[in-house]
Motif scaffolding. Sequence first.
Motif, short mmCIF file in Angstrom:
data_model
loop_
_atom_site.label_atom_id
_atom_site.label_comp_id
_atom_site.label_asym_id
_atom_site.label_seq_id
_atom_site.Cartn_x
_atom_site.Cartn_y
_atom_site.Cartn_z
N GLY A 139 0.78 -1.20 -0.02
CA GLY A 139 -0.07 0.02 0.19
C GLY A 139 0.65 1.30 0.12
N GLU A 140 2.05 1.17 -0.31
CA GLU A 140 3.01 2.16 0.01
C GLU A 140 3.03 3.00 -1.59
N LYS A 141 3.46 4.01 -1.52
CA LYS A 141 3.38 5.00 -2.78
C LYS A 141 4.43 4.31 -3.65
N ARG A 142 4.53 4.88 -4.72
CA ARG A 142 5.30 4.40 -5.91
C ARG A 142 6.59 4.93 -5.55
N SER A 143 7.55 4.33 -5.45
CA SER A 143 9.18 4.51 -5.43
C SER A 143 9.96 4.91 -6.53
N ALA A 144 9.50 4.51 -7.52
CA ALA A 144 10.06 5.01 -8.73
C ALA A 144 9.06 5.29 -9.84
N THR A 145 9.74 6.08 -11.09
CA THR A 145 9.06 6.24 -12.26
C THR A 145 9.40 5.32 -13.36
N VAL A 146 8.24 4.87 -13.99
CA VAL A 146 8.74 3.75 -15.13
C VAL A 146 8.06 4.47 -16.37
N ARG A 147 8.88 4.38 -17.47
CA ARG A 147 8.38 4.68 -18.60
C ARG A 147 8.62 3.81 -19.61
N ALA A 148 7.71 3.54 -20.74
CA ALA A 148 7.93 2.64 -21.89
C ALA A 148 9.04 3.19 -22.78
N GLU A 149 9.82 2.28 -23.35
CA GLU A 149 10.75 2.26 -24.25
C GLU A 149 10.17 1.50 -25.42
N GLY A 150 9.51 2.37 -26.19
CA GLY A 150 8.82 1.77 -27.30
C GLY A 150 7.34 1.22 -26.86
N ASP A 151 6.52 0.64 -28.10
CA ASP A 151 5.39 0.25 -27.30
C ASP A 151 5.46 -0.88 -26.42
N VAL A 152 4.83 -0.74 -25.61
CA VAL A 152 4.78 -1.84 -24.56
C VAL A 152 3.48 -2.46 -24.11
N LEU A 153 3.27 -3.75 -24.05
CA LEU A 153 2.06 -4.70 -23.80
C LEU A 153 2.29 -5.18 -22.25
N LEU A 154 1.17 -4.59 -21.40
CA LEU A 154 1.22 -4.74 -19.68
C LEU A 154 0.06 -5.73 -19.28
N LEU A 155 0.22 -6.38 -18.40
CA LEU A 155 -0.79 -7.09 -17.67
C LEU A 155 -0.93 -6.45 -16.35
N GLU A 156 -1.98 -5.76 -16.09
CA GLU A 156 -2.34 -5.20 -14.87
C GLU A 156 -2.90 -5.88 -13.81
N ILE A 157 -2.09 -6.53 -12.45
CA ILE A 157 -2.93 -7.35 -11.48
C ILE A 157 -3.04 -6.55 -10.35
N ARG A 158 -4.42 -6.55 -9.98
CA ARG A 158 -4.93 -5.81 -8.82
C ARG A 158 -4.82 -6.56 -7.60
N LYS A 159 -5.18 -5.75 -6.62
CA LYS A 159 -5.18 -6.76 -5.24
C LYS A 159 -6.13 -7.82 -5.11
N ALA A 160 -7.57 -7.51 -5.82
CA ALA A 160 -8.59 -8.45 -5.58
C ALA A 160 -8.04 -9.64 -6.68
N ASP A 161 -7.39 -9.46 -7.38
CA ASP A 161 -6.83 -10.49 -8.22
C ASP A 161 -6.06 -11.52 -7.56
N LEU A 162 -5.10 -10.87 -6.85
CA LEU A 162 -3.99 -11.80 -6.27
C LEU A 162 -4.34 -12.22 -4.88
N ALA A 163 -5.49 -11.71 -4.16
CA ALA A 163 -5.67 -12.16 -2.94
C ALA A 163 -6.33 -13.85 -2.68
N PRO A 164 -7.02 -14.09 -3.86
CA PRO A 164 -7.41 -15.70 -3.83
C PRO A 164 -6.10 -16.56 -4.13
N LEU A 165 -5.38 -16.15 -5.02
CA LEU A 165 -4.06 -16.75 -5.22
C LEU A 165 -3.09 -17.02 -3.88
N PHE A 166 -3.17 -16.13 -3.11
CA PHE A 166 -2.48 -16.26 -1.93
C PHE A 166 -2.90 -17.44 -0.98
N GLU A 167 -4.22 -17.36 -1.05
CA GLU A 167 -4.71 -18.65 -0.30
C GLU A 167 -4.43 -20.05 -0.89
N GLU A 168 -4.54 -20.08 -2.31
CA GLU A 168 -4.45 -21.27 -2.87
C GLU A 168 -2.91 -21.65 -3.00
#
Length: 514
Positions: free
Chosen positions: A433-462
Amino acid sequence: MPALDKRRWILLDAIILGSFQTQVAMAVGAGVLLVLALWFLARLALKPAGKRPGLVFDFAAAAIATWGAGAWSFPGETWVNHAGAVAWVAGAMLAWSMVDRLVFSARFQRRRAVHMPMILRQLIGFGVLLAAVSAVLTFGYKKEITGLIATSGVAAVIVGFAMQDLIANVIGGFSIHMTHAYKVGDWLLLDDGRRAEVREINWRSTRLLDNDQVSFELPNSEIVKGRIVNLNRPGEEHAVRMRFGLDYDVPPNVAKEAILAATAEVQGVLGKPEPNVFLIDYGDSAIIYELRVWMRQARLYNLTCDQIRTQLWYELKRRDLRIPFPIRTLEKRTPNVPDHLGKAEGGAVATVLSSGVLACLSEDQAKNLVRQGGIRIHGSGEAIVRRDEEGSSMFVILDGKVAVTGRDASGARITLAHLGVGECFGEMSLLTGEKRSATVRAEGDVLLLEIRKADLAPLFEEVPELVERMGGLLEKRHLATAEASKGGAAWSGGAATGDQRVSLARRIRSFFSA
């Protein structure tokens, strides 16, 4: 006796010829000395202003030297009087040229930053020439100027009709100067939509330079007949309007938010006054919006418009909004998307997740995470996350590269790492829950998968192992950030100890159970 007279005549001719040659030699010598003296004085006077004698000086020096040498060696000759008339006119023009170079060019423009329009300087020079010619005709040749003007009235009418365009341009240029419509250095918006900088205003035309570095001239008479749009008056800030059409299914407030987001960090766009978006019309196939941004440098117009349109495409793509187009026929449309941007449609994303920190997930768990997460596309140079901003998600790179930048102990910006396919960033904000510690910029077009807290919480149990792996990654990044702030070189960081991983794992479980 005749022979004696003949010898006398020969001797007399020799004496006369020798005297004439001596006079010519003295005249030439005197003329050369006069030219050198005038050249030395002119150089001495113009040296502080950084100027050099021009064609006017050459002509005046030649005329004055010819008249002075003739008056000294051949006094009373008729041609000397004519040379004197030319010398007086040339001297008057030389005097004005010196005043123009020393006073208006050097003193006003360089020292006081006061620009005197070229057309006004040329008109004054023409007036000086006319006054000098009139004085020579009146006092030198005893001619009445009014009589000459009256007898040449018919010729003046003929010449006036022949030069009406030229006269109109001169009057137009004088009007531009008197009304202060624009000056050298101002940017004008032309009738054809081009933006051009004023480079020179002369007695016939205005010379412009557009954004394509193409120089062209417009007659002054044509400019004053039309509408003059000066982008530098009353101030350098001026508005630029651009129109876009978005789908009818998109709520207007959402559309306005997306368009404004595309203007962030675009070169040339001013923060104050702030950009605005207006709903202009309901078109045949789209709702028309108009973006108004403020600029100060008109030379950046093409670059700014290009960046806004480019950023808007990426912004709309990330928000799953589309720019509609009229549909005339019913057909099955296949997406025109590059192969590397279509990875999210198949199982290629799950394959990428099978490496790195998420390698402990099964194939089904990885595919489910892909379905729940969000696929994002960012363009070259875009800031994906920024230092010190709030965040609640992490990103896995599916295609392309990113650059991670931070600050060292002195506050200077440094590049911490370059990340590629399969690597992740933003996990610190997601897991703690901390603030971002660095700036991240795209070097050319970049494709990303965004993972949120609600997506990851069930996997921690499994998959309890996932918590340990995430804790190890988090500690590794903490150590790397500390090294970089002290002047360290690598962002990969050192290895975390077992106790450190256990402590972070407990912290992660506590944060996700809250």
